[in-house]
Scaffold this motif. Structure first.
Motif, PDB file in Angstrom:
ATOM      1  N   LEU A 138       0.821  -1.217   0.000  1.00  0.00           N
ATOM      2  CA  LEU A 138       0.000   0.000   0.000  1.00  0.00           C
ATOM      3  C   LEU A 138       0.852   1.263   0.000  1.00  0.00           C
ATOM      4  O   LEU A 138       1.894   1.327   0.652  1.00  0.00           O
ATOM      5  CB  LEU A 138      -0.927   0.017   1.209  1.00  0.00           C
ATOM      6  N   LYS A 139       0.348   2.257  -0.719  1.00  0.00           N
ATOM      7  CA  LYS A 139       1.004   3.570  -0.792  1.00  0.00           C
ATOM      8  C   LYS A 139       0.111   4.668  -0.217  1.00  0.00           C
ATOM      9  O   LYS A 139       0.596   5.658   0.299  1.00  0.00           O
ATOM     10  CB  LYS A 139       1.362   3.892  -2.232  1.00  0.00           C
ATOM     11  N   ALA A 140      -1.231   4.490  -0.337  1.00  0.00           N
ATOM     12  CA  ALA A 140      -2.172   5.510   0.141  1.00  0.00           C
ATOM     13  C   ALA A 140      -3.554   4.890   0.271  1.00  0.00           C
ATOM     14  O   ALA A 140      -3.838   3.837  -0.294  1.00  0.00           O
ATOM     15  CB  ALA A 140      -2.229   6.686  -0.838  1.00  0.00           C
ATOM     16  N   ARG A 163       7.376   7.106   8.284  1.00  0.00           N
ATOM     17  CA  ARG A 163       8.088   6.144   9.120  1.00  0.00           C
ATOM     18  C   ARG A 163       8.037   4.729   8.547  1.00  0.00           C
ATOM     19  O   ARG A 163       8.799   3.882   8.915  1.00  0.00           O
ATOM     20  CB  ARG A 163       7.488   6.115  10.530  1.00  0.00           C
ATOM     21  N   GLN A 164       7.073   4.472   7.632  1.00  0.00           N
ATOM     22  CA  GLN A 164       6.918   3.124   7.079  1.00  0.00           C
ATOM     23  C   GLN A 164       7.243   3.054   5.614  1.00  0.00           C
ATOM     24  O   GLN A 164       7.142   2.002   5.018  1.00  0.00           O
ATOM     25  CB  GLN A 164       5.460   2.689   7.216  1.00  0.00           C
ATOM     26  N   ALA A 165       7.559   4.141   4.998  1.00  0.00           N
ATOM     27  CA  ALA A 165       7.622   4.216   3.546  1.00  0.00           C
ATOM     28  C   ALA A 165       8.784   3.434   2.929  1.00  0.00           C
ATOM     29  O   ALA A 165       8.918   3.388   1.745  1.00  0.00           O
ATOM     30  CB  ALA A 165       7.693   5.683   3.095  1.00  0.00           C
ATOM     31  N   GLY A 166       9.593   2.784   3.647  1.00  0.00           N
ATOM     32  CA  GLY A 166      10.718   2.109   3.008  1.00  0.00           C
ATOM     33  C   GLY A 166      10.650   0.707   3.036  1.00  0.00           C
ATOM     34  O   GLY A 166      10.558  -0.299   3.027  1.00  0.00           O
ATOM     35  N   ALA A 171       2.063 -10.897   6.152  1.00  0.00           N
ATOM     36  CA  ALA A 171       1.049  -9.992   6.705  1.00  0.00           C
ATOM     37  C   ALA A 171       1.750  -8.730   7.198  1.00  0.00           C
ATOM     38  O   ALA A 171       2.886  -8.785   7.682  1.00  0.00           O
ATOM     39  CB  ALA A 171       0.300 -10.667   7.839  1.00  0.00           C
ATOM     40  N   ARG A 172       1.060  -7.600   7.059  1.00  0.00           N
ATOM     41  CA  ARG A 172       1.665  -6.321   7.440  1.00  0.00           C
ATOM     42  C   ARG A 172       0.565  -5.334   7.798  1.00  0.00           C
ATOM     43  O   ARG A 172      -0.514  -5.376   7.226  1.00  0.00           O
ATOM     44  CB  ARG A 172       2.478  -5.784   6.268  1.00  0.00           C
ATOM     45  N   THR A 173       0.860  -4.440   8.733  1.00  0.00           N
ATOM     46  CA  THR A 173      -0.064  -3.370   9.071  1.00  0.00           C
ATOM     47  C   THR A 173       0.507  -2.058   8.560  1.00  0.00           C
ATOM     48  O   THR A 173       1.683  -1.751   8.777  1.00  0.00           O
ATOM     49  CB  THR A 173      -0.292  -3.291  10.587  1.00  0.00           C
ATOM     50  N   TYR A 174      -0.338  -1.302   7.867  1.00  0.00           N
ATOM     51  CA  TYR A 174       0.036  -0.002   7.322  1.00  0.00           C
ATOM     52  C   TYR A 174      -0.704   1.066   8.121  1.00  0.00           C
ATOM     53  O   TYR A 174      -1.883   0.908   8.433  1.00  0.00           O
ATOM     54  CB  TYR A 174      -0.389   0.119   5.852  1.00  0.00           C
TER      55      TYR A 174
END
Length: 121
Positions: free
Chosen positions: A56-58, A118-121, A89-92
């Protein structure tokens, strides 16, 4: 935020590396109406089945401006993406802290929220 709950029908669209999916209606729990779901000071959880859009990006959050109190103060959106064949699995986290409203804040019924830096990388 005082008066931050909404009576409107709300939607979310997911924007990922592979494209967009939505808008997906946020279904209120059975019997919930008005302040019982998406109410002032509440943390609401919705299950949304969506196509894989990749990392996800947005997200875009919107509503239809219906009901007696449609203005909505949104603080953040957390999306827990289920495990796929190519990604764990990941939380955005998407932070906003503003109004989704025709007459408060920026005056828009639709806001796009980018991934937290903080998560964008």
């Amino acid at each position: 935020e005082p008066g931050g709950g909404t009576t409107a029908q709300c939607y979310v669209t997911f924007r990922g590396e592979y494209g967009d999916y939505g808008p997906c209606q946020l279904e209120r729990p059975d019997g919930a109406a008005g302040p019982k779901a998406l109410g002032e000071g509440c943390k609401d959880v919705f299950d949304v089945c969506a196509l894989d859009v990749g990392p996800l990006k947005a997200v875009t959050v919107s509503h239809d401006n219906t009901g007696n109190s449609p203005s909505w103060h949104l603080t953040a959106v957390s999306v827990r993406r289920a495990r796929t064949s190519t990604e764990e699995a990941r939380t955005y986290e998407f932070f906003y802290d503003g109004w989704v409203s025709a007459d408060k804040g920026p005056g828009s019924l639709r806001v796009e929220i980018g991934l937290s830096s903080r998560q964008a990388g």
